[in-house]
Design a protein around this motif. Sequence first.
Motif, PDB file in Angstrom:
ATOM      1  N   ASP A 217      53.313-115.318 -33.534  1.00 47.78           N
ATOM      2  CA  ASP A 217      54.131-114.469 -32.470  1.00 47.78           C
ATOM      3  C   ASP A 217      55.507-114.899 -32.086  1.00 47.78           C
ATOM      4  O   ASP A 217      55.905-114.823 -31.102  1.00 47.78           O
ATOM      5  CB  ASP A 217      53.138-114.494 -31.112  1.00 47.78           C
ATOM      6  CG  ASP A 217      52.771-115.914 -30.603  1.00 47.78           C
ATOM      7  OD1 ASP A 217      53.233-116.750 -31.312  1.00 47.78           O
ATOM      8  OD2 ASP A 217      52.264-116.050 -29.502  1.00 47.78           O
ATOM      9  N   ASP A 218      55.911-115.686 -33.112  1.00 42.84           N
ATOM     10  CA  ASP A 218      57.284-116.456 -32.700  1.00 42.84           C
ATOM     11  C   ASP A 218      58.305-115.406 -32.587  1.00 42.84           C
ATOM     12  O   ASP A 218      59.191-115.582 -31.638  1.00 42.84           O
ATOM     13  CB  ASP A 218      57.696-117.248 -33.876  1.00 42.84           C
ATOM     14  CG  ASP A 218      56.856-118.546 -34.055  1.00 42.84           C
ATOM     15  OD1 ASP A 218      56.008-118.726 -33.099  1.00 42.84           O
ATOM     16  OD2 ASP A 218      56.958-119.391 -34.990  1.00 42.84           O
ATOM     17  N   GLU A 220      57.958-112.427 -30.991  1.00 45.54           N
ATOM     18  CA  GLU A 220      58.074-111.906 -29.497  1.00 45.54           C
ATOM     19  C   GLU A 220      58.460-112.889 -28.681  1.00 45.54           C
ATOM     20  O   GLU A 220      58.820-112.706 -27.382  1.00 45.54           O
ATOM     21  CB  GLU A 220      56.391-111.194 -29.194  1.00 45.54           C
ATOM     22  CG  GLU A 220      56.255-110.167 -30.029  1.00 45.54           C
ATOM     23  CD  GLU A 220      55.984-110.285 -31.531  1.00 45.54           C
ATOM     24  OE1 GLU A 220      55.718-111.294 -31.865  1.00 45.54           O
ATOM     25  OE2 GLU A 220      56.044-109.347 -32.280  1.00 45.54           O
ATOM     26  N   PHE A 221      57.978-114.161 -28.765  1.00 48.24           N
ATOM     27  CA  PHE A 221      58.148-115.281 -27.818  1.00 48.24           C
ATOM     28  C   PHE A 221      59.535-115.482 -27.817  1.00 48.24           C
ATOM     29  O   PHE A 221      60.256-115.756 -26.684  1.00 48.24           O
ATOM     30  CB  PHE A 221      57.446-116.473 -28.374  1.00 48.24           C
ATOM     31  CG  PHE A 221      57.518-117.711 -27.371  1.00 48.24           C
ATOM     32  CD1 PHE A 221      56.922-117.897 -26.350  1.00 48.24           C
ATOM     33  CD2 PHE A 221      58.511-118.682 -27.919  1.00 48.24           C
ATOM     34  CE1 PHE A 221      57.056-119.004 -25.424  1.00 48.24           C
ATOM     35  CE2 PHE A 221      58.716-119.718 -27.015  1.00 48.24           C
ATOM     36  CZ  PHE A 221      57.856-119.912 -25.822  1.00 48.24           C
ATOM     37  N   ALA A 224      61.414-112.805 -26.021  1.00 46.01           N
ATOM     38  CA  ALA A 224      61.313-112.648 -24.501  1.00 46.01           C
ATOM     39  C   ALA A 224      62.046-113.712 -23.948  1.00 46.01           C
ATOM     40  O   ALA A 224      62.631-113.184 -22.839  1.00 46.01           O
ATOM     41  CB  ALA A 224      59.775-112.762 -24.531  1.00 46.01           C
ATOM     42  N   ARG A 225      62.318-114.924 -24.368  1.00 39.66           N
ATOM     43  CA  ARG A 225      63.037-115.771 -23.762  1.00 39.66           C
ATOM     44  C   ARG A 225      64.593-115.364 -23.723  1.00 39.66           C
ATOM     45  O   ARG A 225      65.244-115.562 -22.658  1.00 39.66           O
ATOM     46  CB  ARG A 225      63.044-117.169 -24.581  1.00 39.66           C
ATOM     47  CG  ARG A 225      61.332-117.781 -24.578  1.00 39.66           C
ATOM     48  CD  ARG A 225      60.834-117.876 -23.376  1.00 39.66           C
ATOM     49  NE  ARG A 225      60.332-116.942 -22.435  1.00 39.66           N
ATOM     50  CZ  ARG A 225      59.379-116.184 -22.816  1.00 39.66           C
ATOM     51  NH1 ARG A 225      58.566-116.327 -23.774  1.00 39.66           N
ATOM     52  NH2 ARG A 225      58.941-115.061 -21.966  1.00 39.66           N
TER      53      ARG A 225
END
Length: 237
Positions: A217-218, A220-221, A224-225
């Motif tokens: 999920d890198d 999306e993570f 998101a940041r």
Amino acid sequence: MTEDRGELPPGLALSWGVLPAQRRGPKPALSIEQIVDTGIEFGDRDGFEAISLQRIAAHLGVTTNAMYRYVRSKEELIVLVHEKAVGLPPELPQGWRPAAIAWVDAQVKLYDDRPWLLDVPIRGAPVTPNLLRWVEAMLQALAETGLSQHDNLGCLMLLDGYARNYANLARQLGSSDNTPVQAEQVGRFLVPRLIDGNYPILTSMYTNQEYEDGLDDDLEFGLARILDGIEVLIAKQ
């Protein structure tokens, strides 16, 4: 439409449908579209290095010198091939944040489908029609943030760089023949050495299978940041 391309960068006029002035002599046997489509075919099948005037000429049954009736240089060829291979951006959803997610996802998918696009040299800001459509689509979505045009362009460059870097990492991991970090044999070798070498955080992450090669999920993570950071910038206005 014909026009003198003058001092314009290679490929710019042709990408906008502005053809060179016709020379006297026999009617051209090929079209720029044929040449570009063949270049894309080679890129899709054999990678970026396969896109050359010589190979395309041989495939189309003409001499390399004959290719210069259509394109001025290999650089011009690459600009045109890149422009068509990228295509148009998707329709983006309403709201700058959902639009940014869709825009980045679409780029990552494009690079997954055509990884050779990551090897195309970047020689400046986009100036060809399809590439500018990608820029325009994201800038229109960011316009609702109230940020300045300068800041919106900076946000776009951040998103573009993130998509490109993620896609490039995914490509390298996907083509790697190396043993994955989480292979059982690697774990048995590393964990006692991490303990003895005073790597307590990495020891914990490794034994809990939190330290590994996969991207999971890198995307999306990380995205998101970035979007959280843009929201902070918006709030500071």
